[in-house]
Design an enzyme around this catalytic site. Structure first.
Site, PDB file in Angstrom:
ATOM      1  N   ASP A   7     -44.722 -29.046 -89.114  1.00 34.74           N
ATOM      2  CA  ASP A   7     -44.955 -29.282 -90.537  1.00 34.74           C
ATOM      3  C   ASP A   7     -45.241 -30.773 -90.670  1.00 34.74           C
ATOM      4  O   ASP A   7     -44.314 -31.587 -90.651  1.00 34.74           O
ATOM      5  CB  ASP A   7     -43.702 -28.889 -91.338  1.00 34.74           C
ATOM      6  CG  ASP A   7     -43.897 -29.061 -92.833  1.00 34.74           C
ATOM      7  OD1 ASP A   7     -45.055 -29.010 -93.293  1.00 34.74           O
ATOM      8  OD2 ASP A   7     -42.893 -29.239 -93.539  1.00 34.74           O
ATOM      9  N   GLU A  68     -49.342 -26.784 -90.120  1.00 39.04           N
ATOM     10  CA  GLU A  68     -49.616 -26.414 -91.506  1.00 39.04           C
ATOM     11  C   GLU A  68     -50.951 -26.999 -91.945  1.00 39.04           C
ATOM     12  O   GLU A  68     -51.235 -28.175 -91.715  1.00 39.04           O
ATOM     13  CB  GLU A  68     -48.502 -26.900 -92.441  1.00 39.04           C
ATOM     14  CG  GLU A  68     -48.721 -26.407 -93.865  1.00 39.04           C
ATOM     15  CD  GLU A  68     -47.552 -26.723 -94.789  1.00 39.04           C
ATOM     16  OE1 GLU A  68     -46.449 -26.227 -94.522  1.00 39.04           O
ATOM     17  OE2 GLU A  68     -47.761 -27.463 -95.749  1.00 39.04           O
ATOM     18  N   ASP A 141     -38.250 -29.502 -93.976  1.00 36.02           N
ATOM     19  CA  ASP A 141     -39.392 -29.623 -93.065  1.00 36.02           C
ATOM     20  C   ASP A 141     -39.127 -28.907 -91.746  1.00 36.02           C
ATOM     21  O   ASP A 141     -40.032 -28.349 -91.131  1.00 36.02           O
ATOM     22  CB  ASP A 141     -39.693 -31.097 -92.763  1.00 36.02           C
ATOM     23  CG  ASP A 141     -39.666 -31.943 -94.013  1.00 36.02           C
ATOM     24  OD1 ASP A 141     -40.733 -32.326 -94.476  1.00 36.02           O
ATOM     25  OD2 ASP A 141     -38.551 -32.199 -94.517  1.00 36.02           O
TER      26      ASP A 141
END
Lengths: 172, 172
Positions: A7, A68, A141
């Site tokens: 992430d 992501e 996260d």
């Protein structure tokens, strides 16, 4: 299949390694965060991210890296740093010939919770349940990175089944 | 002082090397473009940019690298790729301990043309004049990279003069 989910972020990159296959239980291998010092110049922070992610890849040797997908629409203030961090994540994997996949936040939410509009708490709760953890990984996260890895295993698995079916159909 | 200017982009990164100091004539050392194939996955394209920029640094050994600062406001469609490419440019320089500076498009335009709102043609014309070239470098990304390098030499020079003056004042 062992997947490293990332992430991306300039201040915090969530990282999570998950092993599994479609239809089998998932196993969390490791989870954490690569942090950088906001007081340092951006170039220096990106080097810290590069070194941090390289250490994760070295240690866990993932079969694939799931990052992501960053959109420019939301979070305009931080989106440039996020995009730069995601670029570093992609390069670190791609230059080692590790397949890189991008998944949108909605795809990840839908994969783990059944809804593309799930909130952080729901994603955290589902990650905790799916990986049979005692508590939700913190910070968010880190949980998101695990969700990315799970999403990749399930989507990748579905993708392979479709490809296999097509190959079988073609070879008849 | 030898500066590598980089105008980041996913399809084309302009690159230009300029030598000079404030108050002395500037000299263009080399100019070009690092291109990537839009048909390839982004991760693969970022690796091509990384390798391309590394080759430029290896060949020209710049004292500093000047990268265009990317804003999220304009060009929303391409801004993510541009941000990712700029991240790669910064990391390639910073991990070799080469100082990295970011300059905004307005700063670059103002440095070479006197106006922060100069258009592409004006910047190209001024770069051609300042470097005593026979024609404006093409594509525009290449001219922009040279303008970035010029901007850095002049701003860096001004910065050093201020720092020197402060040091002299402090040591009196």
């Amino acid at each position: 299949m062992r997947v490293l989910g990332i992430d991306p972020g300039l201040t915090r990159c969530g990282v999570g390694v998950v092993e599994g296959d479609v239809g089998r239980p998932l196993r969390m291998v490791d989870v954490g965060v690569v942090r950088t010092d906001p007081a340092l110049p951006v170039a220096r922070r990106l080097v810290t991210i590069e070194k941090g992610l390289e250490a994760w890849i070295e240690e866990h040797r993932p079969d694939a890296v799931a990052v992501e997908r960053v959109f420019s629409q939301h979070n305009v203030r931080t989106v440039m740093g996020t995009a730069q961090a995601s670029g570093i994540a992609m390069v670190v994997a791609a230059r080692r010939e590790i397949p890189v996949a991008l998944h949108t936040p909605s795809e990840v939410k839908a994969a783990v919770s059944g809804s593309g509009r799930a909130d952080k708490a729901q994603v955290g709760a589902m990650v905790t349940r799916l990986l049979r953890l005692e508590a939700a990984p913190k910070p968010a996260d880190a949980a998101d990175a695990l969700a990315l890895a799970i999403c990749h295993i399930w989507r990748g698995g579905a993708q392979s089944r479709i490809e296999n079916a097509l190959q079988r159909a073609a070879s008849r």
